[in-house]
Each structure stands twice: as C-alpha cells, then as structure tokens.
Motif scaffolding. Structure first.
Motif, PDB file in Angstrom:
ATOM      1  N   LYS A   1     -37.314 -35.099 -42.040  1.00 34.40           N
ATOM      2  CA  LYS A   1     -37.920 -35.965 -43.055  1.00 34.40           C
ATOM      3  C   LYS A   1     -37.897 -35.312 -44.439  1.00 34.40           C
TER       4      LYS A   1
ATOM      5  N   TYR B   1     -38.573 -32.621 -36.599  1.00 31.24           N
ATOM      6  CA  TYR B   1     -38.888 -33.885 -37.286  1.00 31.24           C
ATOM      7  C   TYR B   1     -39.241 -33.598 -38.751  1.00 31.24           C
TER       8      TYR B   1
ATOM      9  N   ASN C   1     -34.487 -47.413 -41.817  1.00 35.77           N
ATOM     10  CA  ASN C   1     -35.819 -47.189 -41.229  1.00 35.77           C
ATOM     11  C   ASN C   1     -35.747 -46.617 -39.809  1.00 35.77           C
TER      12      ASN C   1
ATOM     13  N   ASP D   1     -31.002 -53.050 -34.567  1.00 35.28           N
ATOM     14  CA  ASP D   1     -31.692 -52.107 -33.673  1.00 35.28           C
ATOM     15  C   ASP D   1     -30.722 -51.656 -32.585  1.00 35.28           C
ATOM     16  N   LEU D   2     -30.960 -50.435 -32.114  1.00 34.48           N
ATOM     17  CA  LEU D   2     -30.191 -49.907 -30.986  1.00 34.48           C
ATOM     18  C   LEU D   2     -30.361 -50.802 -29.770  1.00 34.48           C
TER      19      LEU D   2
ATOM     20  N   ARG E   1     -34.488 -56.173 -28.401  1.00 35.02           N
ATOM     21  CA  ARG E   1     -35.500 -56.094 -29.466  1.00 35.02           C
ATOM     22  C   ARG E   1     -35.015 -56.804 -30.730  1.00 35.02           C
TER      23      ARG E   1
ATOM     24  N   ALA F   1     -26.916 -52.216 -32.888  1.00 32.53           N
ATOM     25  CA  ALA F   1     -26.087 -51.207 -33.550  1.00 32.53           C
ATOM     26  C   ALA F   1     -26.766 -49.850 -33.473  1.00 32.53           C
ATOM     27  N   ASP F   2     -25.926 -48.826 -33.420  1.00 33.28           N
ATOM     28  CA  ASP F   2     -26.406 -47.440 -33.404  1.00 33.28           C
ATOM     29  C   ASP F   2     -26.146 -46.865 -34.797  1.00 33.28           C
ATOM     30  N   VAL F   3     -27.210 -46.577 -35.525  1.00 33.92           N
ATOM     31  CA  VAL F   3     -27.040 -46.140 -36.921  1.00 33.92           C
ATOM     32  C   VAL F   3     -26.344 -44.789 -37.047  1.00 33.92           C
TER      33      VAL F   3
ATOM     34  N   PRO G   1     -44.890 -43.135 -44.629  1.00 36.84           N
ATOM     35  CA  PRO G   1     -46.077 -43.462 -43.830  1.00 36.84           C
ATOM     36  C   PRO G   1     -46.746 -42.206 -43.305  1.00 36.84           C
TER      37      PRO G   1
ATOM     38  N   THR H   1     -47.241 -46.904 -33.309  1.00 32.81           N
ATOM     39  CA  THR H   1     -46.057 -47.691 -32.995  1.00 32.81           C
ATOM     40  C   THR H   1     -45.452 -47.095 -31.721  1.00 32.81           C
ATOM     41  N   ASP H   2     -44.282 -47.610 -31.342  1.00 31.40           N
ATOM     42  CA  ASP H   2     -43.609 -47.047 -30.167  1.00 31.40           C
ATOM     43  C   ASP H   2     -42.939 -45.710 -30.468  1.00 31.40           C
ATOM     44  N   LEU H   3     -43.054 -45.226 -31.708  1.00 28.55           N
ATOM     45  CA  LEU H   3     -42.397 -43.962 -32.041  1.00 28.55           C
ATOM     46  C   LEU H   3     -42.833 -42.863 -31.077  1.00 28.55           C
TER      47      LEU H   3
ATOM     48  N   SER I   1     -38.862 -52.930 -33.724  1.00 34.98           N
ATOM     49  CA  SER I   1     -40.149 -52.392 -33.288  1.00 34.98           C
ATOM     50  C   SER I   1     -40.913 -51.840 -34.491  1.00 34.98           C
TER      51      SER I   1
ATOM     52  N   ILE J   1     -42.706 -50.276 -37.521  1.00 36.92           N
ATOM     53  CA  ILE J   1     -42.686 -50.424 -38.979  1.00 36.92           C
ATOM     54  C   ILE J   1     -41.493 -51.284 -39.414  1.00 36.92           C
TER      55      ILE J   1
ATOM     56  N   THR K   1     -49.099 -43.699 -37.753  1.00 36.80           N
ATOM     57  CA  THR K   1     -49.201 -45.143 -37.567  1.00 36.80           C
ATOM     58  C   THR K   1     -48.909 -45.432 -36.104  1.00 36.80           C
TER      59      THR K   1
END
Ligand code: NAD
Length: 266
Positions: free
Chosen positions: A162, A158, A88, A38-39, A43, A60-62, A187, A192-194, A17, A19, A190
C-alpha cells in the motif's frame, strides 16, 4: 437532481464485493455507466444485474495485462468511451509480521501474490486506461489504505504494497497532469470480505494470528483507536470516491483522502 456522474463511463475493479461493490453502486446511482470487474464471475454478474441498465460484468484478473485491456475495450464498445478508472481490487496478508513466516518460500509467495494484485494490478489498469482517459480528460482513482501511511494497519507485505500504491498515485498525478486527474482513497479498517482474502493455505502461519479481523471485539478495538468512534462502512468510502471522480473535484490531483475516522490525526 442531476447525478454528478451523468453521462460518465466508469470501470471499477474488485467491484464484486466490499468497498468496490459500494463504489460501483454509488457511481451508478450518481448517473455513470459502470463496468463491474471482478476475479469472481458470479460476483461481477450479481452486482451488474443488481444495477441493471448501464452496467456490464467482466470476469477478469487484474494481474493480467490482457484482462485490463479487455475491461477498457468493453467500456468503449458498450458505452462509447471511458471517463473514470477506479483500481480497487486488492488482497490482504492477514496482519502477518515478518517473523511469522516459517520459510522464505512462504514470504516470497505472499510477496508475489500481494504485489501482483495490489501494485501490478493497479499499474496495468492505469496503463490500459490512460489512452482512453486522455481522449475524455478523465480521471484515475485507486484504493490505497491507511497501511500506505501508518504501521500496524496490515502485515509487513500488505503495508509495503500500500506504500507502493501511494507512490503510484502521486507519481501518476504528476506525470498525467494536466489532462488526467489521479487521486485515491485510504480506508481504515472496514468490515468486508477482505479478511477472507488471505492468499495462502489455511495451515499457513499461526492460525491465531492470521487475521485480526477474526478477533472477537475487533470492532471495539477500531472504535477505541478512532477519534470519530466508528468503523467506517464501504458506503463511506464510496461517497468519497464519487466526489473525487466528479467535476466537484476538478481542482484536485495527487490527493489521497484518509477515510479513517481520524485515525491518522496523531
Ligand atoms: P473484498 O475482499 O471484500 O473485495 C475485493 C474484491 O477484489 C473481491 O471481490 C475479489 O474477488 C476481487 N479481487 C481479488 N483479486 C482480484 C484480481 N486479481 N482481479 C480482479 N479482482 C480481484 O475487500 P475490500 O475490503 O472491499 O477491499 C477493496 C480494496 O480496499 C482493496 O484494495 C483493499 O486493500 C482496500 N482496503 C480495505 C480495507 C478494509 O479494512 N477492508 C482497508 C483499507 C484498504
């Protein structure tokens, strides 16, 4: 014209998804083989199948060490090596400020969730990737955020997460030189689905304040506070990531490029 990443093998996490998807597409277009992590399995599969040859999806779950190891093992088994690891995958806190948490449990839940994905996920990814990157003199890249530098780019947790990513990039750049270059992108806002990635329940906190992304006119707000008067797109960040991943950036390590339309020039 030859692609800048011809013959390279890349892993991109959160590539299903936003970025990460744009980065996977750009790396692939520049010639790389891409492991799309991706989790959400659907996707990852959709992006890998859109890319076609030289792409493999991994659900995969990071936050899990074994999932990061599996991603690296897949790159080596399928494509023979690893040159680029792009951490990412990230989740957001909906701009929640400290007083908006109604209980300490909510605070702990958000902290654990965001630090698990945004910080531990990157650390585990780097740990899994470094042995292979040492063999190829490869490169590590991470998506930080303007929230790693400035206030009011996220909520308290958050922003803390970061800032930790900035520390991760800078320390790893020092530790892994001269063999592995380590850089990042930061970034600004932006679309996105975030905005949908707030990990707590819908009833959590004040619904009106859960996400600035849901505010009408947010695009105008970002445009007005951005010197270039634009909202950057995932593709803008992907172009910078491709440069940092390529030999064009052979002289750069420990650099975090602010992809924010000049927001930080103040
Ligand atoms: P997004 O929600 O569109 O994409 C994130 C992807 O990561 C999703 O596909 C999600 O399924 C995946 N993911 C989440 N948790 C995961 C996990 N545990 N393991 C594997 N995959 C997981 O969000 P985006 O905006 O593209 O965010 C990508 C990165 O960019 C994040 O690190 C985010 O913090 C950062 N960022 C985004 C913005 C913005 O405004 N969108 C600004 C600055 C930084």
């Amino acid at each position: 014209m030859a692609g800048r990443l011809d013959g390279k093998v890349a892993i991109v996490t959160g590539a299903g998804s936003g970025i990460g998807k744009a980065i996977a597409e750009r790396f692939h277009r520049e010639g790389a083989a891409v492991v799309v992590v991706d989790l959400k399995a659907d996707r990852a599969e959709a992006v890998a199948s859109e890319l076609g040859d030289r792409a493999v999806p991994i659900a995969a779950d990071v936050t899990r060490p074994e999932d990061n190891q599996r991603a690296v093992a897949t790159a080596v088994q399928r494509f023979g090596k690893l040159d680029i690891f792009m951490g990412n995958a990230g989740v957001f806190d909906g701009f929640l400020s400290l007083p908006q948490y109604q209980t300490p449990d909510q605070l702990v839940e958000m902290f654990d969730r965001l630090f698990a994905v945004n910080v531990k996920g990157y650390l585990l990814g780097a740990y899994a990737a470094v042995p292979e990157l040492l063999k190829t003199q490869g490169t590590l890249l991470f998506t930080a955020s303007t929230a790693g530098f400035y206030t009011n780019q996220g909520g308290i947790i958050y922003t803390m997460s970061k800032h930790a990513v900035v520390g991760l990039i800078r320390e790893l750049a020092y530790e892994l030189a001269p063999k592995i270059r380590v850089n990042g992108i930061a970034p600004g806002g932006t679309f996105t689905d975030l905005r949908n990635a707030i990990p707590l329940g819908a009833e959590f906190g004040d619904p009106d304040k859960r996400s600035l992304f849901d505010m009408p006119g947010l695009d105008q707000f970002i445009i007005q506070s951005t010197p270039l008067r634009r909202v950057n797109r995932p593709e803008d960040h992907a172009a910078v990531a491709a440069f940092l991943a390529s030999d064009d950036a052979a002289g750069l390590t420990g650099v975090i490029v602010h992809c924010d339309g000049g927001y930080g020039i103040r």
